[in-house]
Design a protein around this motif. Structure first.
Motif, PDB file in Angstrom:
ATOM      1  N   MET A 263       8.906   6.176  14.439  1.00 52.06           N
ATOM      2  CA  MET A 263       8.688   6.145  15.883  1.00 52.06           C
ATOM      3  C   MET A 263       7.215   6.405  16.168  1.00 52.06           C
ATOM      4  N   PHE A 264       6.615   5.507  16.944  1.00 48.40           N
ATOM      5  CA  PHE A 264       5.266   5.707  17.455  1.00 48.40           C
ATOM      6  C   PHE A 264       5.385   6.136  18.907  1.00 48.40           C
ATOM      7  N   PHE A 265       4.595   7.127  19.306  1.00 47.19           N
ATOM      8  CA  PHE A 265       4.709   7.629  20.676  1.00 47.19           C
ATOM      9  C   PHE A 265       3.375   8.152  21.168  1.00 47.19           C
ATOM     10  N   ASN A 266       3.276   8.314  22.481  1.00 49.79           N
ATOM     11  CA  ASN A 266       2.042   8.830  23.074  1.00 49.79           C
ATOM     12  C   ASN A 266       2.331   9.511  24.408  1.00 49.79           C
ATOM     13  N   PRO A 267       1.598  10.560  24.735  1.00 54.07           N
ATOM     14  CA  PRO A 267       1.620  11.057  26.116  1.00 54.07           C
ATOM     15  C   PRO A 267       0.892  10.061  27.016  1.00 54.07           C
ATOM     16  N   LEU A 268       1.262  10.022  28.290  1.00 54.24           N
ATOM     17  CA  LEU A 268       0.587   9.119  29.216  1.00 54.24           C
ATOM     18  C   LEU A 268      -0.852   9.567  29.467  1.00 54.24           C
ATOM     19  N   ALA A 269      -1.053  10.839  29.740  1.00 56.04           N
ATOM     20  CA  ALA A 269      -2.405  11.363  29.945  1.00 56.04           C
ATOM     21  C   ALA A 269      -3.021  11.659  28.583  1.00 56.04           C
ATOM     22  N   SER A 270      -3.320  10.606  27.861  1.00 53.08           N
ATOM     23  CA  SER A 270      -3.860  10.736  26.508  1.00 53.08           C
ATOM     24  C   SER A 270      -4.265   9.364  26.025  1.00 53.08           C
ATOM     25  N   GLY A 271      -5.191   9.330  25.069  1.00 50.86           N
ATOM     26  CA  GLY A 271      -5.516   8.092  24.389  1.00 50.86           C
ATOM     27  C   GLY A 271      -5.043   8.099  22.953  1.00 50.86           C
ATOM     28  N   HIS A 272      -4.298   9.148  22.568  1.00 50.15           N
ATOM     29  CA  HIS A 272      -3.890   9.312  21.181  1.00 50.15           C
ATOM     30  C   HIS A 272      -2.517   8.710  20.917  1.00 50.15           C
ATOM     31  N   ARG A 300      -6.876   5.417  21.049  1.00 53.98           N
ATOM     32  CA  ARG A 300      -7.292   4.196  21.751  1.00 53.98           C
ATOM     33  C   ARG A 300      -8.576   4.414  22.525  1.00 53.98           C
ATOM     34  N   GLY A 301      -9.042   5.643  22.606  1.00 55.10           N
ATOM     35  CA  GLY A 301     -10.274   5.923  23.308  1.00 55.10           C
ATOM     36  C   GLY A 301     -10.083   6.091  24.802  1.00 55.10           C
ATOM     37  N   LYS A 302     -11.184   6.028  25.532  1.00 54.71           N
ATOM     38  CA  LYS A 302     -11.178   6.243  26.975  1.00 54.71           C
ATOM     39  C   LYS A 302     -10.287   5.224  27.674  1.00 54.71           C
ATOM     40  N   ASP A 303      -9.542   5.706  28.670  1.00 56.63           N
ATOM     41  CA  ASP A 303      -8.638   4.869  29.459  1.00 56.63           C
ATOM     42  C   ASP A 303      -7.577   4.191  28.601  1.00 56.63           C
ATOM     43  N   GLY A 304      -7.183   4.853  27.538  1.00 55.73           N
ATOM     44  CA  GLY A 304      -6.138   4.315  26.670  1.00 55.73           C
ATOM     45  C   GLY A 304      -4.750   4.747  27.092  1.00 55.73           C
ATOM     46  N   HIS A 305      -4.497   4.737  28.405  1.00 54.42           N
ATOM     47  CA  HIS A 305      -3.223   5.206  28.947  1.00 54.42           C
ATOM     48  C   HIS A 305      -2.121   4.174  28.733  1.00 54.42           C
ATOM     49  N   VAL A 306      -0.979   4.614  28.207  1.00 56.70           N
ATOM     50  CA  VAL A 306       0.128   3.721  27.880  1.00 56.70           C
ATOM     51  C   VAL A 306       1.442   4.330  28.362  1.00 56.70           C
ATOM     52  N   THR A 307       2.283   3.508  29.009  1.00 55.46           N
ATOM     53  CA  THR A 307       3.615   3.969  29.425  1.00 55.46           C
ATOM     54  C   THR A 307       4.737   3.249  28.704  1.00 55.46           C
ATOM     55  N   ALA A 308       4.463   2.094  28.094  1.00 49.83           N
ATOM     56  CA  ALA A 308       5.523   1.318  27.449  1.00 49.83           C
ATOM     57  C   ALA A 308       4.962   0.628  26.217  1.00 49.83           C
ATOM     58  N   ALA A 309       5.784   0.552  25.170  1.00 51.58           N
ATOM     59  CA  ALA A 309       5.366  -0.093  23.932  1.00 51.58           C
ATOM     60  C   ALA A 309       6.591  -0.688  23.249  1.00 51.58           C
ATOM     61  N   VAL A 316       3.972  -5.415  14.368  1.00 49.65           N
ATOM     62  CA  VAL A 316       2.861  -5.439  15.331  1.00 49.65           C
ATOM     63  C   VAL A 316       3.306  -4.708  16.596  1.00 49.65           C
ATOM     64  N   LEU A 317       2.531  -3.720  16.987  1.00 52.05           N
ATOM     65  CA  LEU A 317       2.830  -2.916  18.165  1.00 52.05           C
ATOM     66  C   LEU A 317       2.130  -3.515  19.382  1.00 52.05           C
ATOM     67  N   PHE A 318       2.902  -3.733  20.442  1.00 55.26           N
ATOM     68  CA  PHE A 318       2.358  -4.162  21.733  1.00 55.26           C
ATOM     69  C   PHE A 318       2.501  -2.995  22.714  1.00 55.26           C
ATOM     70  N   TYR A 319       1.504  -2.813  23.577  1.00 58.91           N
ATOM     71  CA  TYR A 319       1.557  -1.698  24.518  1.00 58.91           C
ATOM     72  C   TYR A 319       0.795  -2.064  25.789  1.00 58.91           C
ATOM     73  N   ASN A 320       1.223  -1.457  26.892  1.00 50.57           N
ATOM     74  CA  ASN A 320       0.579  -1.748  28.182  1.00 50.57           C
ATOM     75  C   ASN A 320      -0.579  -0.783  28.420  1.00 50.57           C
ATOM     76  N   LEU A 321      -1.754  -1.314  28.563  1.00 50.34           N
ATOM     77  CA  LEU A 321      -2.930  -0.504  28.878  1.00 50.34           C
ATOM     78  C   LEU A 321      -3.069  -0.467  30.395  1.00 50.34           C
ATOM     79  N   VAL A 322      -2.398   0.498  31.018  1.00 48.33           N
ATOM     80  CA  VAL A 322      -2.271   0.482  32.477  1.00 48.33           C
ATOM     81  C   VAL A 322      -3.601   0.696  33.181  1.00 48.33           C
ATOM     82  N   SER A 323      -4.543   1.368  32.544  1.00 47.92           N
ATOM     83  CA  SER A 323      -5.850   1.592  33.163  1.00 47.92           C
ATOM     84  C   SER A 323      -6.828   0.453  32.896  1.00 47.92           C
TER      85      SER A 323
END
Length: 486
Positions: A263-272, A300-309, A316-323
């Motif tokens: 499982m790959f996961f991330n907090p929304l307020a994060s670029g990690h 993902r660095g600055k503005d690397g905010h993601v809510t869905a992947a 291959v991982l796809f993710y929404n870069l909302v910012s």
């Protein structure tokens, strides 16, 4: 008055966005405002007159695809949302089709805890023709939130359009801050070998559920928490702070050689980006001592905010870069480093807040955008298109990106006597390739205009790539070269 001011500023800023427009994704559906398929016109007019349906209060947030249906969810954040779980026919000739409640109107009755769905966010179809739906049981958002019903998992048989299970979360699974808006489903060897995972964005937890045992348990970890330096958002000309947003985006890999997924996961307020094996998540006793089983993948660095992947069958991982008004990608067989992260498509109008991304059984990618921050903070202009659904094939959207490298599984078995291969890799992949697979890689003359060839030969007698034993037992000089275009 303040809302009108924000709306004017938003429109002025929107009119200046000319740099980015989607080039690969194709617009499938679009709405200025969503409408619903009522039994008849009289019923529709009555709903409008009494406030059961207030078009401007409906915001679609989640999608999923099953055969001829495109599911669309609409949370009950405001009054006038008649149905939270809906679908439209994919083959609809209407560019703005009316939403059809699923499985029916009665099953979408707010506050009917036993039989209805109150608020649904993201949903998941599994390989066994089941639709997994988490009903949060809430209405409103933020300080307007009410909890008429408990959090409950609902699973539907898509062949019969009937609910086959409802499971209410245990009190220990949630806390006073809990807000769950995402789900991942893990199918093992059989349809009964099924688990679901739920990210508690504001309660900072990860809940696992076993279909066979019909029970759940909760993980906590510091990786679920927001990064205090990543809570500032700038989207569609609006500046706002979502600094409390923890674990949100989740995606599962294909089954690995050990029989489990990652499982790959991330907090929304994060670029990690982080990861954990489902070997851990499936084990209810691991909640007590699994800190070191959770791994840091990269940033993902600055503005690397993601809510869905979502991850495709090739990893291959796809993710929404909302910012960034973009859809990003990463080939999980390469390091999570800047040169291996790419954008598959971007649009500063059409992809303002790409809220969900899915892949269907035919390897098509689907993306919904909904301008959510404008809906929440300012005012949507319902003379304009606000909600869009895009689609194309995975292969098309990956073309000419750093993620379009050949699956390294294709290298398994390399070294069969006398048959090593010549692989052609995209030029964009060249910097990353030597660092990962442990091969001597020497560029040779390109055989295609946009491709650079690599002469790939093992530099040790044996390798183990991705858990698959390749069994080299010969010196590299024993091989001759043939040509394969990937």
């Amino acid at each position: 008055m303040l809302g009108k001011f924000f709306n004017i500023i938003y429109l002025l800023l929107l009119s200046t966005y000319v740099a980015n427009a989607v080039t690969k994704l194709r617009e499938k559906f679009l709405w200025n405002a969503v409408n619903f398929e009522y039994p008849d016109r009289q019923t529709w007019l009555h709903a409008l007159s009494v406030g059961d349906f207030i078009p401007e209060n409906n915001l679609p947030v989640g999608i999923e695809v099953y055969n001829e249906k495109l599911f669309v969810t609409v949370p009950r954040w405001r009054a006038g949302i008649p149905s939270t779980l809906n679908y439209v026919p994919i083959d609809s000739p209407d560019l703005s089709p009316r939403l059809i409640p699923y499985p029916n109107w009665q099953a979408n009755k707010a506050g009917d805890c036993e039989n209805g769905l109150t608020t649904v966010y993201r949903i998941k179809v599994d390989e066994c023709d089941r639709l997994w739906v988490l009903d949060t049981g809430t209405t409103g958002i933020g300080n307007t939130t009410q909890n008429p019903c408990p959090y409950a998992l609902n699973v539907f048989d898509l062949k019969t359009d009937t609910r086959i299970r409802r499971y209410v979360f245990r009190p220990e699974d949630t806390n006073a801050n809990t807000f769950i808006a995402n789900i991942a489903v893990d199918i093992g060897a059989t349809c009964d070998d099924a688990y679901a995972y739920f990210s508690d964005e504001l309660g900072y937890g990860l809940i696992a559920y076993s279909w066979l045992e019909n029970t759940s348990w909760r993980f906590t970890h510091s990786f679920f928490m927001p990064d205090p330096l990543s809570g500032d958002f700038n989207i569609a000309g609006l500046n706002f702070q979502w600094g409390e947003e923890g674990i949100f985006g989740m995606a599962l890999s294909p089954i690995q050689p050990d029989g489990y997924r990652t499982m790959f996961f991330n907090p929304l307020a994060s670029g990690h980006e982080f990861s954990v094996s489902t070997r851990i998540l499936r084990n209810k006793t691991a909640v007590e001592d699994s800190y070191h089983d959770f791994k840091v993948v990269g940033t993902r660095g600055k503005d690397g905010h993601v809510t869905a992947a979502v991850m495709d069958k090739n990893g291959v991982l796809f993710y929404n870069l909302v910012s960034r008004n973009s859809i990003g990608c990463w080939n999980s067989r390469l390091p999570y480093t800047p040169e291996n992260l790419d954008v598959v498509d971007s649009d500063d109008v059409g992809l303002v807040f790409p809220s969900d991304v899915k892949i269907d059984r035919n390897e098509n990618i689907w993306v919904m955008s909904d301008r959510m921050p404008v809906f929440l903070i300012a005012n949507l202009d319902f003379r304009d298109v606000n909600f869009r659904v895009y689609t194309t094939t995975v292969s098309e959207v990956l073309a000419n990106t750093a993620c379009a490298q050949p699956s390294l599984n294709s290298l398994d078995g390399y070294g069969a006597l006398g048959s090593p291969k010549f692989y052609s890799f995209p030029i964009s992949a060249k910097p990353a390739l030597p660092k990962f697979i442990g091969y001597d890689v020497a560029p040779v003359k390109s055989i295609l205009p946009k491709y650079a060839g690599y002469d790939v030969s093992p530099k040790l007698p044996s390798y183990n790539i991705g858990g698959s034993k390749t069994g080299y037992r010969n010196e590299p000089t024993a091989f001759s070269y043939s040509y394969v275009t990937i």
